[in-house]
Structure formats: structure tokens, C-alpha cells
Design a protein around this motif. Sequence first.
Motif, PDB file in Angstrom:
ATOM      1  N   LEU A 146     108.715 -34.951  -1.756  1.00 49.30           N
ATOM      2  CA  LEU A 146     108.860 -33.761  -2.594  1.00 49.30           C
ATOM      3  C   LEU A 146     110.333 -33.433  -2.837  1.00 49.30           C
ATOM      4  O   LEU A 146     110.699 -32.976  -3.926  1.00 49.30           O
ATOM      5  CB  LEU A 146     108.144 -32.577  -1.956  1.00 49.30           C
ATOM      6  N   SER A 147     111.176 -33.692  -1.861  1.00 50.40           N
ATOM      7  CA  SER A 147     112.607 -33.438  -2.019  1.00 50.40           C
ATOM      8  C   SER A 147     113.253 -34.417  -2.991  1.00 50.40           C
ATOM      9  O   SER A 147     114.368 -34.194  -3.468  1.00 50.40           O
ATOM     10  CB  SER A 147     113.321 -33.511  -0.665  1.00 50.40           C
ATOM     11  N   LEU A 148     112.554 -35.518  -3.301  1.00 49.20           N
ATOM     12  CA  LEU A 148     113.038 -36.506  -4.264  1.00 49.20           C
ATOM     13  C   LEU A 148     112.390 -36.335  -5.628  1.00 49.20           C
ATOM     14  O   LEU A 148     112.540 -37.180  -6.510  1.00 49.20           O
ATOM     15  CB  LEU A 148     112.763 -37.921  -3.732  1.00 49.20           C
ATOM     16  N   ALA A 149     111.637 -35.243  -5.796  1.00 49.85           N
ATOM     17  CA  ALA A 149     111.074 -34.838  -7.088  1.00 49.85           C
ATOM     18  C   ALA A 149     109.773 -35.547  -7.453  1.00 49.85           C
ATOM     19  O   ALA A 149     109.385 -35.586  -8.610  1.00 49.85           O
ATOM     20  CB  ALA A 149     112.092 -34.991  -8.224  1.00 49.85           C
ATOM     21  N   GLY A 204     104.138 -42.921 -10.360  1.00 49.13           N
ATOM     22  CA  GLY A 204     104.914 -43.711 -11.302  1.00 49.13           C
ATOM     23  C   GLY A 204     105.368 -42.917 -12.498  1.00 49.13           C
ATOM     24  O   GLY A 204     106.501 -43.067 -12.972  1.00 49.13           O
ATOM     25  N   LYS A 205     104.522 -42.040 -12.994  1.00 48.06           N
ATOM     26  CA  LYS A 205     104.879 -41.197 -14.138  1.00 48.06           C
ATOM     27  C   LYS A 205     105.943 -40.177 -13.756  1.00 48.06           C
ATOM     28  O   LYS A 205     106.899 -39.946 -14.490  1.00 48.06           O
ATOM     29  CB  LYS A 205     103.634 -40.491 -14.670  1.00 48.06           C
ATOM     30  N   LEU A 206     105.790 -39.577 -12.578  1.00 50.19           N
ATOM     31  CA  LEU A 206     106.781 -38.593 -12.125  1.00 50.19           C
ATOM     32  C   LEU A 206     108.151 -39.234 -11.915  1.00 50.19           C
ATOM     33  O   LEU A 206     109.186 -38.592 -12.140  1.00 50.19           O
ATOM     34  CB  LEU A 206     106.316 -37.943 -10.823  1.00 50.19           C
ATOM     35  N   THR A 238     117.652 -36.102  -9.772  1.00 48.27           N
ATOM     36  CA  THR A 238     117.598 -35.919  -8.317  1.00 48.27           C
ATOM     37  C   THR A 238     117.984 -37.196  -7.594  1.00 48.27           C
ATOM     38  O   THR A 238     118.764 -37.186  -6.625  1.00 48.27           O
ATOM     39  CB  THR A 238     116.200 -35.468  -7.883  1.00 48.27           C
ATOM     40  N   LEU A 239     117.442 -38.331  -8.040  1.00 48.88           N
ATOM     41  CA  LEU A 239     117.705 -39.598  -7.374  1.00 48.88           C
ATOM     42  C   LEU A 239     119.165 -40.021  -7.469  1.00 48.88           C
ATOM     43  O   LEU A 239     119.681 -40.709  -6.582  1.00 48.88           O
ATOM     44  CB  LEU A 239     116.800 -40.684  -7.952  1.00 48.88           C
ATOM     45  N   LYS A 240     119.843 -39.603  -8.557  1.00 44.60           N
ATOM     46  CA  LYS A 240     121.259 -39.957  -8.711  1.00 44.60           C
ATOM     47  C   LYS A 240     122.090 -39.429  -7.559  1.00 44.60           C
ATOM     48  O   LYS A 240     123.085 -40.024  -7.153  1.00 44.60           O
ATOM     49  CB  LYS A 240     121.791 -39.400 -10.022  1.00 44.60           C
TER      50      LYS A 240
END
Length: 250
Positions: free
Chosen positions: A135-138, A234-236, A245-247
Motif C-alpha cells: 500500500l505504501s508503494l501505491a 498490474g493495472k494499478l 511513488t516508485l521513483k
Amino acid sequence: MSSSYVKTHIENQVGYIEFFHPSHNSLPSDVLGKLQDAIVNAGNDDDIKTIVLKSGGDRTFCAGASFQELIAIDSEKSGKAFFSGFANLINTMRKCPKFIIGRVQGKAVGGGVGLASATDYCLASKFASIKLSELSLAFGPFVIEPAVTRKIGLSNMTQLSIDATNFKSAEWAKEKGLFVEVFKTIEDLDEAVKAFAEKLATYSPDAMKQMKSVFWTNTEHWDDLLIERAAISGKLALSDFTKETLKRYK
């Protein structure tokens, strides 16, 4: 150890399946596929009566999905395929005709918690704290949720999912039902795993196969459910929010 592997060795009718990846025992697609094949092969091997699933090294049990593959997702198709690796592995574990004993020597994150949850009987060291960081990674732990909820219940799964940045202790995981026993040292853990697995290997294979089928009753729909969940993840993973967020974690 600098390269990933999945290997199986047999000792006293116990099949030890060990995986390793230099990035905290994360599970890229190729390792997921090799693990799936190893479990299928062990399930079909008459020389193996019970299975132990373990990871290499003495620190992290499994850091979950490969971060590099996650950030490389560029379509719904590739996203679904990526998360389907965990779906297929969990389904392979639940359908394996032999008991799978988990040996969790260190931290488990995300898919690593799902892997531990998909074992039939899981032993751990005191270092085996757990966290669902998705969840913290969106996105969220959609694929592994059924396996984790089956082990620790919906309320505890909810707590673990929402509190996505903090680890829960191995004792917490034991109290909630993920781990059967927690040992002070890895040496004690290995001794207990070996003794228990070898004891199980003396039991009736047919009886254990039938009991495993009973234990996993009402999960037959997971073949479809977990793939549907993989499509959600996969869609999210393609959303602008997730990409931004991942950046920050590169």
C-alpha cells in the motif's frame, strides 16, 4: 553468493527446495517460475515424502517482488503477467499433494509473507519479522491476500496491510497463526525443521495427501481469483500515482 538460484536436494525422504537472489531474496519472474517447477517436480517425486521450502543466506527470507521488474511494467498485459507469477506459485503450493514446511529464517516482506502463508506448516526464527509494504508503494497485496487471510484472519490481514511501513515481530506472526513456533537461533530453527520434516516423512503419503486436500477446502476458485487479483495489481502499477511513488524508491 552473487547469482540467483533454485535448487532441490533430498535427504531422508525430505525434499529441500531452496531459492536465493542477491537482492534480499526477492523473486523476479524467472525465480518464481523455477520455484513453481521445483515444487511440481517434488510433488511428483516418489523419493520425496515431504517438502521444506527455504531461502539462502541467514538474513532476509524473502523481500517479495522484484523491484526492477515492477518499475519496468509498461502495459496491463505485462503487469498482469508479472503479478501472475505469484498467483501461479501460490496455486502450485496449495495443489501440491505433499505437505510443504516453511523455514523462515529472516524478514519476510510483501510476497515473502504470501509465500510463508502458502506453506502448510511454518517455522521461523525470532528474526522473522513481517511486513506488507504494497500500500505504501501505491498498490496493494491483492494476489497474496487470500493466502494470508486464510492463515491469520481478515482483521489481522487488514492491520498488516494498512500499517504498510512497519514490521510486525515474529512473535506477533506466531500469535496470529502464521508461524507455528519461533526459535531463538537459526541453528535451533534448522534442527527443528529437520526433525519435524523427517518425522512427517514416516507418515502415510496417502493420508497426508488426503489431509492436505481437506486443509485447502474451498480454495478451488483461487485458480481464477488470484489471476483476477494479478490483473488489478498490474493495472494499478501503471497509474501515474504509482509511477511517481516508485521513483522515490529507485
